[in-house]
Design a protein around this motif. Structure first.
Motif, short mmCIF file in Angstrom:
data_model
loop_
_atom_site.label_atom_id
_atom_site.label_comp_id
_atom_site.label_asym_id
_atom_site.label_seq_id
_atom_site.Cartn_x
_atom_site.Cartn_y
_atom_site.Cartn_z
N VAL A 1 0.84 -1.20 0.00
CA VAL A 1 0.00 0.00 0.00
C VAL A 1 0.87 1.25 0.00
O VAL A 1 1.82 1.36 0.79
CB VAL A 1 -0.93 0.02 1.24
CG1 VAL A 1 -1.76 1.31 1.27
CG2 VAL A 1 -1.84 -1.20 1.26
N GLU B 1 4.13 4.45 3.01
CA GLU B 1 3.96 3.12 2.43
C GLU B 1 4.06 2.06 3.52
O GLU B 1 4.78 2.23 4.50
CB GLU B 1 5.05 2.84 1.37
CG GLU B 1 5.08 3.85 0.24
CD GLU B 1 6.21 3.57 -0.75
OE1 GLU B 1 6.51 2.37 -0.96
OE2 GLU B 1 6.80 4.52 -1.27
N PRO C 1 -7.44 -4.49 -0.68
CA PRO C 1 -7.13 -3.26 -1.43
C PRO C 1 -8.31 -2.29 -1.49
O PRO C 1 -8.12 -1.06 -1.40
CB PRO C 1 -6.74 -3.78 -2.81
CG PRO C 1 -6.24 -5.16 -2.56
CD PRO C 1 -7.13 -5.68 -1.47
N VAL D 1 -8.53 -0.26 1.88
CA VAL D 1 -7.58 0.84 2.09
C VAL D 1 -7.84 1.98 1.12
O VAL D 1 -7.65 3.17 1.47
CB VAL D 1 -6.12 0.34 2.02
CG1 VAL D 1 -5.84 -0.68 3.11
CG2 VAL D 1 -5.78 -0.25 0.66
N ARG D 2 -8.29 1.69 -0.08
CA ARG D 2 -8.62 2.77 -1.02
C ARG D 2 -9.79 3.61 -0.48
O ARG D 2 -9.79 4.85 -0.58
CB ARG D 2 -8.97 2.19 -2.39
CG ARG D 2 -7.81 1.54 -3.12
CD ARG D 2 -8.20 1.17 -4.55
NE ARG D 2 -7.24 0.24 -5.13
CZ ARG D 2 -7.48 -1.06 -5.33
NH1 ARG D 2 -8.66 -1.57 -5.02
NH2 ARG D 2 -6.54 -1.83 -5.85
N ALA E 1 -4.94 6.01 -2.48
CA ALA E 1 -4.06 4.90 -2.11
C ALA E 1 -3.88 3.97 -3.30
O ALA E 1 -4.87 3.60 -3.96
CB ALA E 1 -4.63 4.13 -0.93
N ALA F 1 -2.96 0.29 -3.98
CA ALA F 1 -2.93 -0.93 -3.18
C ALA F 1 -2.97 -2.15 -4.08
O ALA F 1 -3.80 -2.23 -4.99
CB ALA F 1 -4.10 -0.96 -2.20
#
Length: 435
Positions: A214, A278, A299, A302-303, A313, A315
Motif C-alpha cells: 500500500v 507506504e 485493497p 484501504v482505497r 491509495a 494498493a
C-alpha cells in the motif's frame, strides 16, 4: 520385507531394516552431522547457492543416481532407480522427497562453535533438511534392490521468499524420473519443539501467503499546520488497525486469516508531514475462497479509507504461494511411519493448521503427498529459552539427523510398497482430498 494382508494393506517393514542399512554405511550419522555443520558455517541466501550445490554433489558421489542441475537456480535433482521392478522407465512408480538448501539474511547470534560469520544464517534449519535428504539418499541407495519404484531427491534453493519450488517445477523436477511422481513428501525441523517429535495433519496444514502493498498519497507540509496538509502517515496508521478489525469482523474465525505488517515507511523529519507513506503486510489464509476475497477486499478497504480522508491509495495484493494441503492417506502414512519406527510417543498429530508457509505447497498442488515437522529443540538449552525459527539465536539439535534420514527413507519405502500392492490388486490411483 513386506507383509501384506488379503485387503492389500501394507504392514510396515521394521525399523531394523533401515537401521541395518545405516549401520552398514561407515560413519553414517557422524558424516551427516559434519555435513550439516559445515553447511551451517557457510550459508547462502536465495536462488544462487554454488557452494551448497557443490557440497551436495560431493556428498552424493559414489551413489548410483541420475543427477541433473538447475539452470535458473542452483538446484540438484537426483533420481534413484529401484531394482525390484521390471517396469520400464516412465511407467514405474515414483516418489519425490524434498530438502531445501537456502539460508536467511540474518546475522547469527547463537555462539555455537560452527556459527556463521558471513551475515547469513541457517536460522530455519535448511542445513538439516539438506543433510537429512542426503542421508535418505544414501540409505535408499544401499537398499536399491528392494525398491519397487524410483525415488526423486529434490534439493531446492530459494524457499525463503524466492519461489524456488516454482522454478524447479518449471524446469521439470516432476518429470525427472520419466513420469510424474505418485507422491511427494517434505519435512521441516523446528527449533522450539521437543527434539525427535514428529507432527502433521491431513488436509490444510500450512497457510497460503500473500503480500499486501500500500502507498498512501497525500499532500505534505509543516508539522505545525496539519490542517493545511493531507497527512498520509496518520491515514496509513489508521489503515493498520482497520485491516485487523475488518479481518476479525468479516472473516470466519474458524477459517482464519493472519495479517502482519512488516514494513512501514514515511517521512524524513519529525516536523515535516510527507507527501506519501507506504506499508507492506504478509497475509496468510487456508482456503482458496478466502484468499480470493482477501485479494479483492483488502485493497478496496484501504482505497476507501484513503478516500474518506480525501487522499488516494495505490494498493495491490499479490498471491505468493498457495496453502499446503496434505493428502489424507499420505498424512496417515507420515504418522504411521513415525509411530512404527520410533514409538507412539514420537508422533503428536497437529490439532490445527500452522500459520507459516512453504513453497512445497506448489508441489502438492501438482501431486498428492504430505508435509510435516520434526522437533529439533536443543537439549542443551532450557526449553523456556528455545528461540523460534528465523531468530538469530535459533539452535537446532542435529542429533536427530539419523532419525530424520531413516524417516524420509521409510516414507518413500512405505509408499512404494503401497503402490506395488495397489498395482497388483488393480486398485485405482488415489487423488488428493482438499479441505
Amino acid at each position: 520385507m513386506t507383509d501384506t494382508s488379503t485387503t492389500g494393506t501394507v504392514r510396515f517393514s521394521p525399523l531394523s531394516f533401515l537401521e541395518g542399512a545405516a549401520a552398514a554405511i561407515p560413519a553414517f550419522g557422524s558424516d551427516l552431522v559434519d555435513f550439516r555443520r559445515e553447511m551451517h558455517a557457510d550459508p547462502e541466501v536465495g536462488l544462487y547457492l554454488p557452494r551448497s550445490q557443490a557440497r551436495v554433489l560431493e556428498a552424493l558421489k559414489g551413489l548410483d543416481l541420475e543427477i541433473s542441475l538447475g539452470k535458473a537456480a542452483s538446484s540438484v535433482v537426483a533420481v534413484l532407480r529401484g531394482g525390484a521392478t521390471q517396469s520400464p522407465v516412465g511407467s514405474r512408480p515414483a516418489v519425490l522427497l524434498r530438502g531445501d538448501m537456502d539460508a536467511l539474511p540474518v546475522a547469527e547470534k547463537t555462539g555455537i562453535p560452527f556459527a556463521s560469520t558471513n551475515g547469513a544464517m541457517h536460522a530455519c534449519g535448511h542445513d538439516l533438511h539438506t543433510a537429512g535428504l542426503i542421508g535418505a539418499a544414501r540409505l535408499l541407495s544401499s537398499v536399491r534392490d528392494n525398491l519397487t519404484g524410483d525415488v526423486i531427491f529434490m534439493f531446492q534453493p530459494g524457499e525463503e521468499g524466492h519461489d524456488g519450488a516454482r522454478i524447479m517445477l518449471e524446469e521439470g523436477v516432476l518429470n525427472a524420473a520419466g513420469r510424474r511422481p505418485d507422491a511427494a513428501y517434505a519435512l521441516h525441523v523446528v527449533s522450539d519443539m521437543p527434539s525427535g517429535v514428529f507432527t502433521t495433519r491431513a488436509g490444510s496444514y500450512m497457510a497460503a501467503f500473500g503480500d499486501l502493498s500500500v502507498k498512501v498519497i497525500g499532500r505534505g507540509g509543516h508539522g505545525s499546520r496539519p490542517f493545511q496538509t493531507l497527512d498520509p502517515i496518520q491515514v496509513a496508521a489508521e489503515m493498520l488497525g482497520a485491516l485487523q478489525t475488518y479481518i476479525t469482523r468479516r472473516f470466519n474465525v474458524f477459517d482464519p486469516v493472519v495479517l502482519s505488517v512488516g514494513q512501514f515507511h514515511g517521512g524524513s523529519a519529525s516536523n515535516v508531514i510527507p507527501d506519501s507513506a507506504e506499508f507492506r503486510a504478509s497475509v496468510r489464509s487456508f482456503s482458496p475462497g478466502v484468499e480470493a476475497r482477501l485479494a479483492q477486499e483488502l485493497p478496496d478497504l484501504v482505497r476507501q479509507l484513503a478516500a474518506a480522508h480525501q487522499l488516494t491509495a495505490d494498493a495491490t495484493f499479490t498471491p505468493v504461494m498457495p496453502a499446503t494441503v496434505n493428502h489424507d492417506s499420505d498424512a496417515e502414512l507420515w504418522g504411521r511411519t513415525a509411530r512404527t519406527f520410533f514409538g507412539e510417543h514420537r508422533f503428536v498429530p497437529s490439532p490445527s493448521p500452522r500459520t507459516g508457509s512453504d513453497d512445497f505447497s506448489r508441489v502438492l498442488v501438482e501431486v498428492p503427498g504430505a508435509y510435516g515437522h520434526l522437533g529439533a529443540g536443543s537439549p542443551d538449552i532450557d526449553p523456556m529459552e528455545w528461540a523460534p525459527m528465523h531468530s538469530p539465536r535459533a539452535v537446532f539439535d542435529d542429533s536427530i539427523l539419523v532419525d530424520q534420514a531413516q524417516f524420509m527413507a521409510g516414507v518413500a519405502l512405505g509408499k512404494l510398497q503401497e503402490l506395488e500392492v495397489r498395482g497388483r490388486l488393480g486398485g485405482p490411483p488415489e487423488r488428493p482430498h482438499l479441505t
